[in-house]
Design a protein around this motif. Structure first.
Motif, PDB file in Angstrom:
ATOM      1  N   ASP A 157       0.843  -1.215   0.000  1.00 22.62           N
ATOM      2  CA  ASP A 157       0.000   0.000   0.000  1.00 22.62           C
ATOM      3  C   ASP A 157       0.871   1.255   0.000  1.00 22.62           C
ATOM      4  OD1 ASP A 157      -0.418   1.028   3.298  1.00 22.62           O
ATOM      5  OD2 ASP A 157       0.615  -0.823   2.816  1.00 22.62           O
ATOM      6  N   LEU A 158       2.039   1.194   0.649  1.00 15.04           N
ATOM      7  CA  LEU A 158       2.941   2.352   0.675  1.00 15.04           C
ATOM      8  C   LEU A 158       3.560   2.574  -0.709  1.00 15.04           C
ATOM      9  CD1 LEU A 158       4.439   4.607   2.146  1.00 15.04           C
ATOM     10  CD2 LEU A 158       6.126   2.908   2.918  1.00 15.04           C
ATOM     11  N   ALA A 159       3.908   1.473  -1.388  1.00 15.49           N
ATOM     12  CA  ALA A 159       4.475   1.587  -2.741  1.00 15.49           C
ATOM     13  C   ALA A 159       3.476   2.287  -3.664  1.00 15.49           C
ATOM     14  CB  ALA A 159       4.822   0.199  -3.292  1.00 15.49           C
ATOM     15  N   LYS A 160       2.219   1.905  -3.567  1.00 18.54           N
ATOM     16  CA  LYS A 160       1.195   2.513  -4.419  1.00 18.54           C
ATOM     17  C   LYS A 160       1.003   3.989  -4.081  1.00 18.54           C
ATOM     18  CE  LYS A 160      -2.083  -0.434  -5.461  1.00 18.54           C
ATOM     19  NZ  LYS A 160      -3.329  -1.193  -5.569  1.00 18.54           N
ATOM     20  N   LYS A 161       1.018   4.304  -2.780  1.00 22.10           N
ATOM     21  CA  LYS A 161       0.869   5.693  -2.329  1.00 22.10           C
ATOM     22  C   LYS A 161       2.023   6.559  -2.839  1.00 22.10           C
ATOM     23  CE  LYS A 161       0.807   8.409   1.979  1.00 22.10           C
ATOM     24  NZ  LYS A 161       0.857   8.349   3.453  1.00 22.10           N
ATOM     25  N   VAL A 162       3.241   6.030  -2.700  1.00 20.36           N
ATOM     26  CA  VAL A 162       4.437   6.766  -3.123  1.00 20.36           C
ATOM     27  C   VAL A 162       4.449   6.945  -4.646  1.00 20.36           C
ATOM     28  CG1 VAL A 162       6.937   6.423  -3.374  1.00 20.36           C
ATOM     29  CG2 VAL A 162       5.867   6.176  -1.138  1.00 20.36           C
ATOM     30  N   CYS A 299       9.241   3.404 -15.536  1.00 22.69           N
ATOM     31  CA  CYS A 299      10.348   2.604 -14.980  1.00 22.69           C
ATOM     32  C   CYS A 299      10.407   2.758 -13.458  1.00 22.69           C
ATOM     33  CB  CYS A 299      11.685   3.034 -15.584  1.00 22.69           C
ATOM     34  SG  CYS A 299      11.845   2.695 -17.350  1.00 22.69           S
ATOM     35  N   ALA A 300      10.180   3.995 -12.983  1.00 27.57           N
ATOM     36  CA  ALA A 300      10.233   4.257 -11.537  1.00 27.57           C
ATOM     37  C   ALA A 300       9.081   3.556 -10.813  1.00 27.57           C
ATOM     38  CB  ALA A 300      10.191   5.764 -11.272  1.00 27.57           C
ATOM     39  N   ILE A 301       7.880   3.605 -11.385  1.00 30.59           N
ATOM     40  CA  ILE A 301       6.723   2.964 -10.742  1.00 30.59           C
ATOM     41  C   ILE A 301       6.964   1.464 -10.602  1.00 30.59           C
ATOM     42  CG2 ILE A 301       4.284   2.335 -11.087  1.00 30.59           C
ATOM     43  CD1 ILE A 301       3.860   5.206 -12.186  1.00 30.59           C
ATOM     44  N   PHE A 302       7.505   0.843 -11.672  1.00 27.85           N
ATOM     45  CA  PHE A 302       7.818  -0.585 -11.559  1.00 27.85           C
ATOM     46  C   PHE A 302       8.788  -0.822 -10.402  1.00 27.85           C
ATOM     47  CE2 PHE A 302      10.412  -4.298 -12.159  1.00 27.85           C
ATOM     48  CZ  PHE A 302       9.492  -5.280 -12.466  1.00 27.85           C
ATOM     49  N   GLU A 303       9.834  -0.027 -10.325  1.00 33.57           N
ATOM     50  CA  GLU A 303      10.877  -0.251  -9.312  1.00 33.57           C
ATOM     51  C   GLU A 303      10.366   0.048  -7.900  1.00 33.57           C
ATOM     52  OE1 GLU A 303      15.434   1.217  -8.421  1.00 33.57           O
ATOM     53  OE2 GLU A 303      14.718   1.280 -10.482  1.00 33.57           O
ATOM     54  N   ILE A 304       9.490   1.051  -7.769  1.00 30.29           N
ATOM     55  CA  ILE A 304       8.890   1.346  -6.460  1.00 30.29           C
ATOM     56  C   ILE A 304       8.117   0.129  -5.963  1.00 30.29           C
ATOM     57  CG2 ILE A 304       7.060   2.691  -5.331  1.00 30.29           C
ATOM     58  CD1 ILE A 304       7.943   5.071  -7.160  1.00 30.29           C
ATOM     59  N   ARG A 305       7.390  -0.523  -6.874  1.00 30.25           N
ATOM     60  CA  ARG A 305       6.558  -1.679  -6.482  1.00 30.25           C
ATOM     61  C   ARG A 305       7.385  -2.953  -6.319  1.00 30.25           C
ATOM     62  NH1 ARG A 305       4.266  -4.634  -4.120  1.00 30.25           N
ATOM     63  NH2 ARG A 305       2.149  -5.485  -4.286  1.00 30.25           N
ATOM     64  N   ALA A 306       8.420  -3.098  -7.156  1.00 34.10           N
ATOM     65  CA  ALA A 306       9.159  -4.373  -7.195  1.00 34.10           C
ATOM     66  C   ALA A 306      10.373  -4.405  -6.262  1.00 34.10           C
ATOM     67  CB  ALA A 306       9.624  -4.651  -8.629  1.00 34.10           C
ATOM     68  N   MET A 396       7.791  -0.087   7.202  1.00 32.29           N
ATOM     69  CA  MET A 396       7.628   0.415   5.831  1.00 32.29           C
ATOM     70  C   MET A 396       7.950  -0.649   4.789  1.00 32.29           C
ATOM     71  SD  MET A 396       9.305   4.203   6.439  1.00 32.29           S
ATOM     72  CE  MET A 396       8.935   4.960   4.856  1.00 32.29           C
ATOM     73  N   ILE A 397       8.553  -1.764   5.214  1.00 28.73           N
ATOM     74  CA  ILE A 397       9.068  -2.772   4.277  1.00 28.73           C
ATOM     75  C   ILE A 397       8.144  -3.990   4.232  1.00 28.73           C
ATOM     76  CG2 ILE A 397      11.057  -4.274   3.768  1.00 28.73           C
ATOM     77  CD1 ILE A 397      11.586  -1.230   3.393  1.00 28.73           C
ATOM     78  N   GLU A 398       7.937  -4.515   3.022  1.00 24.96           N
ATOM     79  CA  GLU A 398       7.090  -5.697   2.788  1.00 24.96           C
ATOM     80  C   GLU A 398       7.735  -6.938   3.413  1.00 24.96           C
ATOM     81  OE1 GLU A 398       4.022  -6.599   2.097  1.00 24.96           O
ATOM     82  OE2 GLU A 398       3.944  -6.156  -0.049  1.00 24.96           O
ATOM     83  N   LYS A 399       6.885  -7.829   3.931  1.00 27.01           N
ATOM     84  CA  LYS A 399       7.401  -9.103   4.442  1.00 27.01           C
ATOM     85  C   LYS A 399       7.869  -9.963   3.254  1.00 27.01           C
ATOM     86  CE  LYS A 399       6.429  -8.471   8.839  1.00 27.01           C
ATOM     87  NZ  LYS A 399       6.829  -7.057   8.851  1.00 27.01           N
ATOM     88  N   PRO A 400       8.949 -10.742   3.427  1.00 25.06           N
ATOM     89  CA  PRO A 400       9.455 -11.555   2.305  1.00 25.06           C
ATOM     90  C   PRO A 400       8.403 -12.521   1.769  1.00 25.06           C
ATOM     91  CG  PRO A 400      11.022 -11.555   4.143  1.00 25.06           C
ATOM     92  CD  PRO A 400       9.771 -10.904   4.642  1.00 25.06           C
ATOM     93  N   GLY A 401       8.422 -12.710   0.445  1.00 25.91           N
ATOM     94  CA  GLY A 401       7.575 -13.733  -0.178  1.00 25.91           C
ATOM     95  C   GLY A 401       6.169 -13.289  -0.526  1.00 25.91           C
ATOM     96  N   VAL A 402       5.812 -12.022  -0.246  1.00 21.20           N
ATOM     97  CA  VAL A 402       4.460 -11.549  -0.579  1.00 21.20           C
ATOM     98  C   VAL A 402       4.404 -11.253  -2.080  1.00 21.20           C
ATOM     99  CG1 VAL A 402       2.714  -9.769  -0.180  1.00 21.20           C
ATOM    100  CG2 VAL A 402       4.141 -10.578   1.730  1.00 21.20           C
ATOM    101  N   ARG A 403       3.423 -11.862  -2.758  1.00 21.64           N
ATOM    102  CA  ARG A 403       3.300 -11.721  -4.219  1.00 21.64           C
ATOM    103  C   ARG A 403       2.175 -10.758  -4.567  1.00 21.64           C
ATOM    104  NH1 ARG A 403       5.670 -16.679  -6.031  1.00 21.64           N
ATOM    105  NH2 ARG A 403       5.618 -15.814  -8.141  1.00 21.64           N
ATOM    106  N   LEU A 404       2.148 -10.330  -5.822  1.00 20.95           N
ATOM    107  CA  LEU A 404       1.046  -9.498  -6.309  1.00 20.95           C
ATOM    108  C   LEU A 404      -0.111 -10.412  -6.701  1.00 20.95           C
ATOM    109  CD1 LEU A 404       3.549  -7.612  -6.654  1.00 20.95           C
ATOM    110  CD2 LEU A 404       2.374  -6.634  -8.633  1.00 20.95           C
TER     111      LEU A 404
END
Length: 440
Positions: A157-162, A299-306, A396-404
């Motif tokens: 949710d933070l990645a999307k907000k940013v 490119c930035a949006i991809f990297e923010i999410r990934a 602020m950081i995603e837990k490991p292994g969470v997929r889209l």
């Protein structure tokens, strides 16, 4: 050609090239130095780039340490400055234009120059820029040394907000008639909590550590001389600034060194975006414009999410970036396809990757494989390395292994495909980006 080294290389990790302390190069700076008639005092080192060193400084204009604030001081190389005319310095021109064109509630979301002055030193005349202090970049927040790229990425949710905030800020720039020209995750910065800029010197060092220094030593054993500092200073460790207790979950956009006003583009302007964010029209034709910002933002949006870049730049060559681009987005349009001379190593004429055997026969180091934006979105979370047991990555950081989930993959794929069209005129405009359903 033999390069004449004057200095013994530094053992510190995060420092600029000591050989760049020469006429035309960096200005020698030490912790404790003051500038602008004693107004700014150097506390620590924030970082460096090809064109500048960046320092944490105290603005002592207000009487008493309890009233003063800490700021970022950027000391430009002497050879960067072709003119001392403020109307020819992009950082100053764009800062002023943003403040004029936007209400204060909006312009505060850009890291604009608060103050500037010139310093005459042993290496020439240097422009010094004072900025409000900001937190780490998105790029720095995703840094996970020793782990698979993407293992440390922002909470979904933070990645999307940013990403939405970054898109809104580019929207404001475009409405003000400005092209950013160099949008990357290194220029999207988290805001600091308000209490940080009011830290005392003691609090600065308690949170960020004492500056790590090393004496500058010459190869011939003589003193360093006036062109270099007596000591090199390492930049503050990234992890010290990435602490969530120091940050707001909001961003600002900075670095306007490549920005320009559309109505008065400098005649000598050349694209300066890093290769893995550079759109094909800039690469092949030197063309820039609003559409180039859309490509870079995609490119930035991809990297923010990934948490990892859409196109990896670890080999640093534009040919390798082009290989990845064609793998992901397909054959380049003519005449760019013919201008990509090394294409025959990896690709058939229709843009499909050649067989592994054919690529091996051509002697390529990294082979091309068919990919897509969708395939790369599905990789997010697939190969995460967890942090070490004693490391808490914070809220602020995603837990490991969470997929889209499939719905998000479909929406984000749709947005990025529309932003990353090869033909600039076919990309969606920023108004359509910010209205895209992925953000809702």
């Amino acid at each position: 050609m033999m390069i004449d080294h004057r200095f013994i290389p530094s053992r510190l990790d995060a420092v600029e090239d000591i050989e760049d302390y020469q006429p035309g190069g960096y200005h020698p700076i030490s912790v404790g130095d003051t500038f602008d008639d004693g107004r700014f005092r150097i506390l620590h080192k924030l970082g460096f780039g090809g064109s500048s060193t960046v320092w944490l400084a105290r603005d002592q204009r207000e009487e008493g340490e309890d009233q003063s604030r800490i700021v970022a001081l950027k000391a430009m190389r002497a050879d960067i400055l072709s003119s001392q005319d403020p109307s020819e310095i992009p950082e100053l021109v764009i800062s002023q234009k943003l403040r004029e064109a936007l209400p204060p509630s909006e312009s505060v979301n850009f890291q604009t120059v608060d103050h500037h002055f010139f310093v005459q030193g042993p290496n020439g005349s240097h422009l010094f820029l004072i900025f409000p202090l900001a937190g780490p970049s998105i790029l720095a927040m995703s840094d996970s040394p020793g782990r698979t790229a993407g293992s440390r990425r922002l909470r979904a949710d933070l990645a999307k907000k940013v990403a939405k905030q970054a898109a809104m800020l580019i929207h404001h720039m475009h409405c003000a008639g400005i092209v950013h020209g160099d949008l990357t995750t290194s220029n999207i910065l988290f805001r600091l909590s308000p209490h940080v800029i009011e830290w005392s010197d003691a609090e600065v060092y308690a949170h960020l550590g004492d500056p790590e220094t090393e004496n500058v030593r010459t190869c011939n054993g003589e003193p360093p001389g006036p062109h270099a500092p007596a000591m090199l200073v390492a930049a503050i460790e990234n992890s010290k600034l990435s602490d969530a207790t120091l940050l707001q979950e909001n961003i600002i956009v900075g670095d306007f060194g490549q920005s320009y006003i559309i109505a008065s583009r400098p005649p000598s302007y050349e694209p300066g975006t890093v290769l893995n964010y550079q759109p094909p029209e800039a690469r092949f034709e030197g063309r820039v414009g609003l559409e180039a910002d859309i490509w870079s933002l995609g490119c930035a949006i991809f990297e923010i999410r990934a948490g990892f870049p859409l196109f990896e730049s670890f080999l640093g060559s534009d040919v390798d970036i082009l290989r990845q681009t064609v793998e992901t987005l397909g054959r380049l349009p003519d005449p760019w396809w013919a201008a990509f001379e090394q294409r025959t190593l990896w690709f058939e004429e229709d843009g499909q990757p050649k067989s592994e055997q054919d690529q091996e026969s051509a002697g390529v180091f990294l082979k091309a494989y068919k990919s897509s934006i969708r395939a790369k979105l599905l990789e997010i979370g697939e190969n995460d390395d967890p942090p070490s047991e004693d490391e808490d990555e914070g809220p602020m950081i995603e837990k490991p292994g969470v997929r889209l989930d499939q719905e998000e993959v479909g929406l984000l794929e749709d947005l990025l495909e529309k932003m990353l069209q090869y033909i600039p005129e076919e990309r969606i405009c920023i108004q359509d980006v910010i209205r895209h359903p992925w953000f809702t």
